[in-house]
Design a protein around this motif. Structure first.
Motif, PDB file in Angstrom:
ATOM      1  N   HIS A   1      47.609  86.424 -36.074  1.00 18.32           N
ATOM      2  CA  HIS A   1      47.848  85.023 -35.690  1.00 18.32           C
ATOM      3  C   HIS A   1      46.879  84.472 -34.661  1.00 18.32           C
ATOM      4  O   HIS A   1      46.579  83.274 -34.668  1.00 18.32           O
TER       5      HIS A   1
ATOM      6  N   HIS B   1      50.273  92.672 -36.205  1.00 19.12           N
ATOM      7  CA  HIS B   1      50.453  91.439 -36.979  1.00 19.12           C
ATOM      8  C   HIS B   1      50.235  90.205 -36.095  1.00 19.12           C
ATOM      9  O   HIS B   1      49.492  89.289 -36.456  1.00 19.12           O
ATOM     10  N   ASP B   2      50.877  90.181 -34.953  1.00 21.16           N
ATOM     11  CA  ASP B   2      50.827  88.973 -34.115  1.00 21.16           C
ATOM     12  C   ASP B   2      49.426  88.730 -33.554  1.00 21.16           C
ATOM     13  O   ASP B   2      48.934  87.601 -33.574  1.00 21.16           O
TER      14      ASP B   2
ATOM     15  N   GLU C   1      51.625  81.818 -42.455  1.00 19.75           N
ATOM     16  CA  GLU C   1      51.759  83.240 -42.808  1.00 19.75           C
ATOM     17  C   GLU C   1      51.020  83.630 -44.090  1.00 19.75           C
ATOM     18  O   GLU C   1      50.414  84.691 -44.155  1.00 19.75           O
TER      19      GLU C   1
HETATM   20 FE    FE Z   1      53.852  86.106 -38.326  1.00 20.26          FE
END
Ligand code: FE
Ligand code: PHE
Length: 295
Positions: free
Chosen positions: A139, A134-135, A182
């Motif tokens: 991101h 996820h990170d 997000e």
């Molecule tokens: Fe996040």
């Protein structure tokens, strides 16, 4: 893979969550197993296939430019060489979610905390807390984009400030993060696309947010977002759509202090609410999207 060091669990507004050491840790790259690398590869390939045509062009271009590949879990040190040169951002390794002020301080100084450990093969579809996939996949690519990189650093500075104002201000600011960083959507020439990390790292939500008739897709409105609660246990009931990263920066440029003061006396809305005055996007008959202003 080494074991992440969880310190304790705590009840927060994000549920019963593990609390980790706040230390910056060196990515223990040599400890990743063949299974860890294989989880990365499977998730990477699956998401890239879904995201071409669904994620914003900025995201896809940035991800390629970073040199991430499905072949192996990337080394933070190698990504950082590219990232620092592009926008001055760097990735730092952490054990997991950080206390808010620590997190804001990192962002304000262009350090993005990335959880160093990756989920297990049994958790490909869902994980309740952020992991490396996820990170890093979700991101970090957009930190290569100068506008988005500026937005994230400004958010960090705004977070330090909101933290000094009080918990209600932080609730408002956190909703902004949620509905942009997000779970944000962006309007491109050819329709709506994804830029939010929580979406790009989820197979189900990447399809749901664009293809399902269920959720609302509403034009970005700062105070409206700050008053909208969110769900952490289901796909989002509402996504907010920006026209461009420039719009996002411009809309969040003003001092939020008077906004926080005003919002303190106003009610919040459940996640699925549609209000008079919302700019609602509907799927057009062709590939495009229409909103009320276009009809
Ligand atoms: Fe996040
Ligand atoms: N302008 C905001 C403030 O005064 C700071 C901010 C910028 C917050 C960008 C979020 C995103 O608090």
């Amino acid at each position: 893979m080494n074991e992440p060091r969880r310190v304790e669990h705590q009840q927060t507004d994000k549920g019963y969550v593990p609390v980790y050491t706040t230390d910056v840790v060196e990515q223990p790259w040599a400890s990743y197993t063949a299974t860890d690398h294989d989880v990365w590869r499977q998730l990477y390939e699956r998401q890239r296939e879904i995201l071409v045509g669904r994620a914003s062009d900025e995201f896809l271009i940035a991800q390629d430019a970073m040199g991430m590949t499905p072949d192996a879990i990337p080394k933070f040190t190698e990504l950082n060489t590219v990232l620092r040169a592009a926008t001055g951002w760097e990735v730092i390794g952490v054990e997991g979610l950080l206390p808010e002020l620590t997190f804001f301080d990192h962002l304000a100084n262009r350090r993005f905390p990335v959880t160093w450990w990756i989920r297990t093969p049994g958790q490909l579809d869902y994980l309740a807390e952020p992991d490396l996939f996820h990170d890093l996949f979700g991101h970090v690519p957009l930190l290569m984009n100068p506008l988005f990189g500026d937005y994230m650093a400004a958010y960090g500075r705004g977070g330090v400030k909101a933290h000094g104002i009080g918990p209600e201000a932080l609730v408002n600011l956190t909703r902004l993060y949620w509905y942009t960083v997000e779970f944000g959507l962006i309007k491109q020439k050819d329709g709506l696309r994804i830029y939010g990390s929580g979406i790009v790292s989820s197979k189900g939500e990447s399809i749901h947010c664009l293809e399902s008739p269920a959720p609302n897709r509403i034009g970005f409105d700062l105070e409206r977002i700050m008053r909208t609660r969110y769900r952490i246990d289901t796909y989002q009931k509402t996504y907010f759509v920006i026209d461009s990263f420039a719009q996002l920066i411009e809309a969040t440029e003003p001092d939020f202090t008077p906004i926080y003061a005003r919002l303190a006396t106003q009610d919040s809305f459940p996640a699925g609410t549609v209000l008079d005055g919302d700019q609602v996007f509907h799927r057009g008959s062709g590939a495009g999207w229409l909103n009320d202003g276009d009809i």
